[in-house]
Write an enzyme that holds these catalytic residues in place. Structure first.
Site, short mmCIF file in Angstrom:
data_model
loop_
_atom_site.label_atom_id
_atom_site.label_comp_id
_atom_site.label_asym_id
_atom_site.label_seq_id
_atom_site.Cartn_x
_atom_site.Cartn_y
_atom_site.Cartn_z
N LYS A 115 1.58 4.36 -2.52
CA LYS A 115 1.32 5.75 -2.12
C LYS A 115 2.54 6.62 -2.51
CE LYS A 115 -1.95 7.21 -0.15
NZ LYS A 115 -3.24 7.68 -0.74
N TYR A 175 0.86 -1.20 0.00
CA TYR A 175 0.00 0.00 0.00
C TYR A 175 0.89 1.25 0.00
CZ TYR A 175 -2.62 3.72 2.43
OH TYR A 175 -3.15 4.92 2.83
P1 NAD Z 1 -11.81 4.79 2.77
O1 NAD Z 1 -11.56 3.36 2.40
O2 NAD Z 1 -12.81 5.06 3.83
O3 NAD Z 1 -12.24 5.59 1.46
C1 NAD Z 1 -11.68 5.38 0.21
C2 NAD Z 1 -12.76 5.53 -0.85
O4 NAD Z 1 -12.13 5.32 -2.12
C3 NAD Z 1 -13.90 4.51 -0.73
O5 NAD Z 1 -15.15 5.16 -0.69
C4 NAD Z 1 -13.76 3.66 -1.98
O6 NAD Z 1 -15.00 3.21 -2.52
C5 NAD Z 1 -13.07 4.63 -2.95
N1 NAD Z 1 -12.35 3.93 -4.02
C6 NAD Z 1 -11.43 2.94 -3.87
N2 NAD Z 1 -11.04 2.51 -5.07
C7 NAD Z 1 -11.69 3.26 -6.01
C8 NAD Z 1 -11.73 3.27 -7.43
N3 NAD Z 1 -10.98 2.42 -8.15
N4 NAD Z 1 -12.52 4.16 -8.04
C9 NAD Z 1 -13.31 5.01 -7.33
N5 NAD Z 1 -13.33 5.03 -5.98
C10 NAD Z 1 -12.54 4.17 -5.33
O7 NAD Z 1 -10.38 5.40 3.11
P2 NAD Z 1 -10.02 6.68 4.01
O8 NAD Z 1 -9.55 6.17 5.31
O9 NAD Z 1 -11.10 7.69 3.92
O10 NAD Z 1 -8.72 7.21 3.25
C11 NAD Z 1 -8.80 8.28 2.33
C12 NAD Z 1 -7.41 8.60 1.81
O11 NAD Z 1 -6.56 8.95 2.91
C13 NAD Z 1 -6.70 7.46 1.10
O12 NAD Z 1 -6.01 7.98 -0.01
C14 NAD Z 1 -5.70 6.94 2.12
O13 NAD Z 1 -4.57 6.39 1.47
C15 NAD Z 1 -5.35 8.23 2.83
N6 NAD Z 1 -4.86 8.05 4.21
C16 NAD Z 1 -5.68 7.50 5.15
C17 NAD Z 1 -5.23 7.36 6.47
C18 NAD Z 1 -6.13 6.78 7.53
O14 NAD Z 1 -5.67 6.66 8.67
N7 NAD Z 1 -7.38 6.44 7.25
C19 NAD Z 1 -3.94 7.78 6.80
C20 NAD Z 1 -3.13 8.34 5.81
C21 NAD Z 1 -3.61 8.48 4.52
#
Ligand code: NAD
Length: 345
Positions: A148, A144
């Protein structure tokens, strides 16, 4: 500090807007008077003020209708890290993000704000107050994170002020808050199954857990301070609570808030780490015979037992960032929002 230029058109698209962070982003953008499109594989919520576009971000044909007339795109879609699916991470985070960039340029979008991750510089060893100048991890902690890194490089590399297309990457870490489907529910499940008794290390390792409203605030500021003459253009920014907390203190505060017992026994970090390495080797040897997905992995031990907190000085300087919710308030709001998971006392 850069000049804040409120976009001429407040029309934006949130790719991944049905996810945990995405939904919070959409709510705040609406409050601030933006007109919001959501592009996602699923419609995660109902809101008559939002225009939903359901599709796969790997398809330019799916994306283009969602980007018409849009000034700013927030890209916060990703497969869940727990899916542990290398091929999927590459397809969506790397190749898919390249498609997002092409579609943005074709549709005349002017700004792209990517949600990256602070883990792009983490290799499982202590990082204390790390700045954005630290190099990308040579050995990322998982696939992952590997994707990123590739994703962030693509987005920052596509920054092209001369052609009126500018990009910025926001690197949050350990996002938590109401409606997070991962962190708190998993903690509660683990506590219920009696596996939350041990802390790894001496319990003093500071980390960033970042409240979702602060992460959203950082993204929207970035969009408003990003323009072709701004220092933000083509750069990455850490967004934190600016209040690192010992990993196990955070876990304990949430668990106690929900009436579960906090972990009370300590296992030395080195012992836990080598135990996890030994288990991973065992799982690999046995893999032709049985499929086991271990939860006690060296990567998880590293995340729970090392320091990993980051400086947000660059965001303060360039976009006047300051957390809008304190750590105490953030934990309180989060615990309240999970009242349904509270253990009956
Ligand atoms: P999440 O899984 O709740 O949301 C991700 C969304 O992306 C989902 O609604 C999913 O349906 C959509 N998605 C995935 N693949 C897709 C595709 N091919 N086409 C269209 N939509 C698609 O994740 P989150 O926790 O809200 O994370 C959001 C962002 O923040 C991500 O980029 C993640 O890498 C980053 N991030 C999250 C954290 C954390 O602690 N949650 C920390 C650092 C970075």
């Amino acid at each position: 500090m850069a000049t804040r230029i409120r976009p001429a058109s407040k029309k934006c698209t949130v790719i991944g807007g049905s996810g945990f962070l995405g939904q919070h982003m959409v709510e705040r953008l609406l409050d601030k008077g933006y007109s919001v499109n959501v592009f996602d594989m699923r419609q995660g919520f109902e809101n008559e003020r939002v225009h939903f576009f359901i599709g796969d971000l790997c398809s330019k044909k799916d994306l283009l209708p969602a980007l018409q007339g849009v000034n700013v795109v927030f890209h916060c879609a990703s497969p869940a890290p727990s899916s542990d699916n290398k091929e999927l991470f590459y397809r969506v985070n790397y190749t898919g993000t390249r498609t997002v960039l092409q579609a943005c340029k074709e549709a005349g979008v002017q700004k792209l704000v990517l949600t990256s991750s602070a883990s792009v510089i983490f290799e499982g060893k202590d990082i204390k107050n790390g700045s954005e100048d630290l190099p990308y991890a040579k050995k990322p902690i998982d696939y992952y994170t590997e994707t990123k890194i590739l994703q962030e490089k693509e987005v920052l590399g596509a920054n092209d002020p001369a052609n009126n297309f500018v990009t910025v990457a926001i690197r949050p870490h350990g996002i938590f808050g109401p409606r997070d489907p991962q962190l708190v529910p998993i903690m509660v499940e683990t506590a219920k199954s009696g596996k939350m008794k041990f802390m790894i290390g001496n319990g003093k390792n500071l980390v960033d857990f970042t409240f979702v409203e602060n992460v959203v605030h950082g993204h929207i500021l970035a969009a408003e301070y990003l323009h072709k003459d701004s220092p933000l253009s083509g750069k990455a920014y850490h967004i934190t609570n600016d209040d690192p907390i010992p990993f196990w203190t955070f876990i304990s505060r949430v668990l106690i808030g929900l009436n579960y017992e906090a972990p009370k026994y300590k296992i030395p970090f080195v012992l836990a780490y080598y135990l996890a390495v030994f288990l991973s080797i065992l799982v690999m040897i046995l893999s032709p015979l049985v499929k086991i997905k271990p939860t006690f992995t060296p990567m998880r031990v590293a995340l729970a037992g090392t320091y990993h907190y980051y400086s947000c000085e660059r965001a303060k300087k360039d976009m006047g960032y300051k957390p809008v919710v304190s750590m105490d308030k953030a934990v309180e709001k989060t615990v309240q929002s999970y009242a349904h998971l509270k253990k009956a006392s």
